[in-house]
Enzyme design. Structure first.
Site, PDB file in Angstrom:
ATOM      1  CB  VAL A   1      -0.973  -0.003   1.201  1.00  0.00           C
ATOM      2  CG1 VAL A   1      -1.788   1.284   1.234  1.00  0.00           C
ATOM      3  CG2 VAL A   1      -1.895  -1.216   1.133  1.00  0.00           C
TER       4      VAL A   1
ATOM      5  CD  GLU B   1      -1.092 -12.347   3.847  1.00  0.00           C
ATOM      6  OE1 GLU B   1       0.076 -12.648   4.156  1.00  0.00           O
ATOM      7  OE2 GLU B   1      -1.402 -11.255   3.337  1.00  0.00           O
TER       8      GLU B   1
ATOM      9  N   GLY C   1      -5.699  -4.558  -2.792  1.00  0.00           N
ATOM     10  CA  GLY C   1      -4.787  -4.306  -3.904  1.00  0.00           C
ATOM     11  C   GLY C   1      -4.068  -2.983  -3.729  1.00  0.00           C
TER      12      GLY C   1
ATOM     13  CB  ILE D   1     -15.417   0.182  -2.093  1.00  0.00           C
ATOM     14  CG1 ILE D   1     -15.061  -1.041  -2.927  1.00  0.00           C
ATOM     15  CG2 ILE D   1     -16.895   0.514  -2.221  1.00  0.00           C
ATOM     16  CD1 ILE D   1     -15.758  -2.310  -2.448  1.00  0.00           C
TER      17      ILE D   1
ATOM     18  CE  LYS E   1       9.058  -4.670   9.821  1.00  0.00           C
ATOM     19  NZ  LYS E   1       8.235  -5.792  10.234  1.00  0.00           N
TER      20      LYS E   1
ATOM     21  CE  LYS F   1     -11.089  -5.597   5.050  1.00  0.00           C
ATOM     22  NZ  LYS F   1     -10.953  -6.549   3.920  1.00  0.00           N
TER      23      LYS F   1
END
Lengths: 419, 419
Positions: free
Chosen positions: B11, B186, B299, B132, B42, B201
């Site tokens: 991101v 993942e 994404g 969105i 990091k 969420k």
């Protein structure tokens, strides 16, 4: 915060109801009470909802010249005198909230400039998509995107008619008459069924999406009058649904392609499943990809929901927007599309070859040709083209209509490509 | 406006790219330039995108103590130390934009209060639904509504898995492995496939929709691990598609019903057609009716789109929101639903009657019973109940699992009612 309401029709009554019903919750959210102080109507004798008692006036200056009124909410509809009242309100330093797509589409550029000069807000979320949040997301949530394309079902009446034609196998005229009886369609349905209402909303979306201002009259607009139940049946057999689509796209050379046209939408496109009075708008941004906003595009309470949200934004002092550039339009004849064409012609040998010959001369190749059963001495010819330059297609259709064996080109529908 | 970026993963890199790519257009819109001044990482040795050169730091106080930085953009993910950095930023009078659903779901109430006390903005559009627009529409566009219900597909990984299982007839494990190889899932997929990501969420959406704050751990959460390809096939035969649904509803007695559970969604519901990595959220308001917001829920660029929109809002001085009340939860066992149940039992006479007998004792009646072919010595029993109190259903399933002829209750899926 005190409001002057101009208009007490369907949307105006919805605004009154909504502030009555959800007023406490709204006050809790924004920390102040919203109160409708005066309501402008045309006919003071007409029976009104009880919440309007004691607030009715027939003189617009009772609202415009009232220093206590912060926000003028214009829900009268029609271009005049709504435009003049909005200007007067802005010039007097009042914020304006409107649901008037005609005024915003035709005069938005001028009004936005005037509002900016007078340091007031002009908000119009309800002018497109009824209660669907679309204006504010385009202005704010997608502010980081370059928007490539918008594609919407922006008119509930036509979508209702097309949905009923498909689900019940009825004719356009039959469903229209029924919709008029139920009050879903106006007695003069031109604005809806000929696409003018959708074109006005499209003009507003193009300004917000592409920063390009276009007058609705400069948008190529074709409605759904010529869609037959046969067209809908053929579309279904081919895996499509016919929708009245409002389309906008900014080319790399900054030309605006904008049109309203019936389009065959494939089952893979989320617009395919948008039925009845629902509206939906697909937006493609360079970062966000594809988004869809879906909801009721009209109606008393959904539209009132958008109007009151704008009033709340005024209370929150959300800043107003910038102006737009004038659009340079891409002519419809310069656009490229697959087309579905239905032709009524004499049922004689050689007609098909003449028709396809004309198309071939214009460089248009065909995906499929179907000659359906005869209707008396006539036959129905259904063609689907590969991608064609619309100029070539229009020229070919002119030629085809001149063939003495051809009665008419009955339907011309764009066909969307792969999704 | 100068930004301190915390995190340069997917991101974070998207945010850098987006500001690079659309920066001029954004500057034109908001009248000021957005510049990333410093980037916290990091590992300073790792190779970074070229736009990050000269901005990298491993010391958070290089950002927190820089008086020129107006906005801290936190896209590190994980609860700690992101939470602590955000608090430090707020206490130093900096606005915070974050995509961190874990921190906002668990600590949103505290952070919002802290931001309000320090007169800065805390914005988190990217924490739900990726690109969105949903947070801002709930806060602003629907401000005039009382929201009744939210129903969403909030996790792209599980929706991708369910979509592939349906379209290609594959097993859960098969698609999961493939998704892991492609990087869509993942290596430890628990957060996604067991519903915890969706629950976080959902907690954020409940706070915004109902003004009720609930910790994600208090949301009943069941994922998709037990969904078999048979379940998907049966659902299809019945006219449904199985989706992992996050559901929230405020009862009339102000109790919050909130759960994440597999649900059979009927073809009439627009959520039915939401496939692959797409997310969608249905919202029902008392004025606006039903709305749906649809797009890519994750994404790099979609999420960056939401993050940068928040940064632009900070530039526009959009005011921050109020706090929330703590939710009183409705226990999952007090909810009512139709249920689909698949049971593996010995293929012996009398088993069906024992199973249905237990359900009958709990007052649960059945819409249909299907005994599918035997699998060796076992048979698969598929039941669909009428509306049942979940307590009774869970009690019955406990009893059924104790029957010596029953191997296991393999699937329990909610079935949505009429739309």
């Amino acid at each position: 915060m005190k409001i002057g309401l101009m208009g007490l029709g369907t949307v105006g009554s919805g605004v009154v109801h909504l502030i009555e019903e959800n007023g406490d919750a709204i006050e809790k959210k924004i920390g102040q009470k919203i109160e409708i102080k005066k309501i402008l109507v045309k006919d003071p004798e007409k029976k009104r909802i009880k919440e309007a008692q004691g607030k009715i006036t027939i003189n617009p200056y009772d609202i415009l010249d009232d220093p206590e009124i912060d926000v003028v909410v214009e829900v009268m509809g029609k271009e005049h005198p709504a435009l003049e009242y909005m200007k007067e309100a802005i010039l007097r330093g009042k914020n304006v909230v409107t649901a008037n797509k005609e005024v915003i589409a035709k005069h938005g550029k001028e009004l936005i400039k005037l509002a900016s000069e007078n340091n007031v807000n002009l908000l119009y979320e309800a002018s497109v998509g009824g209660g669907i949040p679309i204006i504010r997301p385009l202005k704010s949530c997608l502010a980081a995107n370059k928007i490539h394309e918008i594609k919407g079902i922006l008119n509930g009446t036509t979508n209702y008619i097309l949905t009923e034609m498909k689900s019940r196998g009825l004719s356009f005229e039959g469903v229209l008459k029924e919709a008029q009886q139920k009050g879903y369609a106006e007695l003069d349905p031109t604005d809806d069924v000929d696409g003018f209402d959708a074109a006005r909303k499209l003009a507003i979306l193009c300004a917000l999406s592409f920063n390009k201002y276009v007058m609705p009259d400069n948008i190529y607009t074709k409605g759904i009058r010529t869609i037959s139940k046969e067209d809908i049946k053929y579309a279904d057999e081919l895996g499509f649904t016919i929708k009245l689509i409002a389309f906008g796209k900014l080319d790399e050379d900054e030309k605006l392609e904008a049109w309203v046209h019936p389009v065959m939408i494939s089952k893979k496109n989320p617009l395919n499943g948008v039925n009845g009075v629902y509206n939906a708008i697909l937006v493609e941004g360079n970062a966000v990809g594809r988004l869809m906003f879906y909801g009721q595009g009209a109606g008393m309470m959904p539209t009132a929901s958008a109007v009151v949200a704008d009033v709340i934004d005024v209370a929150n002092h959300i800043p107003t927007q910038n102006g737009y550039d004038d659009a340079v339009m891409k002519d419809i004849v310069d656009t490229v599309s697959k087309y579905y064409i239905r032709i009524i012609a004499l049922d004689k040998p050689g007609v098909m070859s003449k028709v396809t010959g004309v198309l071939g001369q214009e460089g248009i190749s065909l995906v499929s040709v179907v000659q359906k059963e005869t209707l008396g001495e006539y036959a129905e010819i259904v063609l689907i083209t590969h991608n064609a330059l619309t100029k070539n297609l229009f020229d070919a259709l002119d030629e085809i209509e001149k063939l003495k064996e051809v009665d008419k080109v009955a339907s011309v529908i764009r066909v969307e490509g792969e999704e």
